[in-house]
Design an enzyme around this catalytic site. Sequence first.
Site, mmCIF file in Angstrom:
data_model
loop_
_atom_site.group_PDB
_atom_site.id
_atom_site.type_symbol
_atom_site.label_atom_id
_atom_site.label_comp_id
_atom_site.label_asym_id
_atom_site.label_seq_id
_atom_site.Cartn_x
_atom_site.Cartn_y
_atom_site.Cartn_z
ATOM 1 N N TRP A 2 0.727 -1.192 0.054
ATOM 2 C CA TRP A 2 -0.247 -0.140 0.121
ATOM 3 C C TRP A 2 1.001 1.128 -0.164
ATOM 4 O O TRP A 2 0.646 2.212 -0.701
ATOM 5 C CB TRP A 2 -0.963 -0.113 1.072
ATOM 6 C CG TRP A 2 -2.036 -1.002 0.750
ATOM 7 C CD1 TRP A 2 -2.108 -2.110 1.624
ATOM 8 C CD2 TRP A 2 -2.934 -1.122 -0.273
ATOM 9 N NE1 TRP A 2 -3.006 -3.054 0.785
ATOM 10 C CE2 TRP A 2 -3.736 -2.310 -0.153
ATOM 11 C CE3 TRP A 2 -3.182 0.011 -1.198
ATOM 12 C CZ2 TRP A 2 -4.644 -2.562 -1.040
ATOM 13 C CZ3 TRP A 2 -4.334 -0.363 -2.135
ATOM 14 C CH2 TRP A 2 -4.896 -1.852 -2.180
ATOM 15 N N ASP B 167 -1.417 6.930 6.138
ATOM 16 C CA ASP B 167 -2.457 6.035 5.749
ATOM 17 C C ASP B 167 -2.824 4.945 6.830
ATOM 18 O O ASP B 167 -2.069 3.949 7.086
ATOM 19 C CB ASP B 167 -2.152 5.292 4.360
ATOM 20 C CG ASP B 167 -3.233 4.178 3.969
ATOM 21 O OD1 ASP B 167 -4.454 4.247 4.548
ATOM 22 O OD2 ASP B 167 -2.890 3.695 2.904
ATOM 23 N N LYS C 35 -12.882 -1.396 6.820
ATOM 24 C CA LYS C 35 -12.070 -2.316 7.420
ATOM 25 C C LYS C 35 -12.456 -2.263 8.965
ATOM 26 O O LYS C 35 -13.280 -3.286 9.520
ATOM 27 C CB LYS C 35 -10.456 -2.175 7.421
ATOM 28 C CG LYS C 35 -9.962 -2.615 5.910
ATOM 29 C CD LYS C 35 -9.019 -1.617 5.491
ATOM 30 C CE LYS C 35 -8.719 -1.589 4.268
ATOM 31 N NZ LYS C 35 -8.747 -2.938 3.395
HETATM 32 N N1 PMP Z 1 -4.257 1.636 2.104
HETATM 33 C C1 PMP Z 1 -4.462 0.375 2.718
HETATM 34 C C2 PMP Z 1 -3.543 0.317 4.083
HETATM 35 C C3 PMP Z 1 -5.359 -0.468 2.332
HETATM 36 O O1 PMP Z 1 -5.473 -1.620 2.983
HETATM 37 C C4 PMP Z 1 -6.237 -0.355 1.138
HETATM 38 C C5 PMP Z 1 -7.353 -1.229 0.901
HETATM 39 N N2 PMP Z 1 -7.013 -2.536 1.283
HETATM 40 C C6 PMP Z 1 -5.934 0.892 0.505
HETATM 41 C C7 PMP Z 1 -4.922 1.817 0.988
HETATM 42 C C8 PMP Z 1 -6.725 1.267 -0.603
HETATM 43 O O2 PMP Z 1 -8.106 1.413 -0.219
HETATM 44 P P1 PMP Z 1 -9.359 1.629 -0.852
HETATM 45 O O3 PMP Z 1 -9.841 0.363 -1.473
HETATM 46 O O4 PMP Z 1 -10.493 2.228 -0.065
HETATM 47 O O5 PMP Z 1 -9.101 2.921 -2.088
#
Ligand code: PMP
Length: 362
Positions: free
Chosen positions: A104, A173, A197
């Site tokens: 991520w 994040d 989550k």
């Molecule tokens: N950052 C993290 C730490 C994530 O776990 C995720 C999704 N699994 C995202 C960003 C991307 O998120 P989204 O699907 O809401 O765009």
Amino acid sequence: MSNLKRAYNFNAGPGALPLEVLQQAQAELLDFSGTGMSVMEISHRSKEFESVIQTAEADLRELLGIPSNYKVMFLQGGATLQFAMLPMNLRATGSADYIVTGTWSKTALKEAKKLGAAREAANTEAEGFNSLPAKLDLDPKAAYLHFTANETIHGVEYFSEPTPPDGVPLVCDTSSDFISRPIDVSKYAMLYAGAQKNAGPSGVTVVIIRDDMLERTPANLPVMLDYKTLAASGSLHNTPPSFAIYIVGLVFKWAKKIGGLAAVEKINRTKADLVYKTIDESGGFYRGHTKPEARSLMNIPFRLPTEELENTFASDAKKNNLIGLKGHRSVGGMRASIYNAVTVEGAQELVRFMKEFQTKNG
Ligand code: PMP
């Protein structure tokens, strides 16, 4: 509802929601707050919805202890849109630093590089993204320092914030460990989290930003990408994801009711300890991905001796009503996501199954 069969839900996101929250949403679905309509059917400018969004914000402020010089926004586009909005709003012509500890943060950096200058302050990919970096190479003039509090795929979590150089804002994040434990918000210039989550359904992303950061927003950004406008409108510049905000508000209430984030953390530690102990005491049958000091309380990736056994594990688990245990397609193996709404009983069921599976197949 006597024959209600709920799964033990270990999905990585969207993930488990508290049963109480779902039941309240169900009870209020046809007639929200005496309106004779569902919350999805009322105006986002009505006094009923105003109360929903304002209460959600107030409860989040209380839960996280958000100081008054921070704005809270409920936005759309997922955490992925924040990967772009953040540099568009806060970087100006400078360069931003990113700590890369998993998929991520790597993706966040890639997105930031499309739009301007960004560099790696560290990258643990060579070791397989299984730890936190031992040292950082920090730009003292960086527009901000970005890190990912919890890497959802690799199960690597920060338990104390990295320290940026003096005057460099810290941006985080926190999508997959949002409201999972207390943090000191005043250490951050901005935090963002997709809700799906720990905090609610997909469709809403929470952004917490210190007021002075909003002064950096360039003048001519498209309005839906402009933090300053979105913050000034109280997340109501256009029609917000009202149902998602409503559920997030119920989750904040639930977290407060069970004792706030200190209580939530205690439960999360109990669950994580159960699973890690089972891995550690399996004599190598289960192998955790992450080094002990960086082990996530939220996502626990682990391997079995063979891929064949991993497939059998996933299908046998499903027969035992344990759902969502397959690892991310990019890394394979298994992953147990034990977000806030996963109960201690759920974690106990999982470790019971893990031990039984090892006895049969070990
Ligand atoms: N950052 C993290 C730490 C994530 O776990 C995720 C999704 N699994 C995202 C960003 C991307 O998120 P989204 O699907 O809401 O765009």
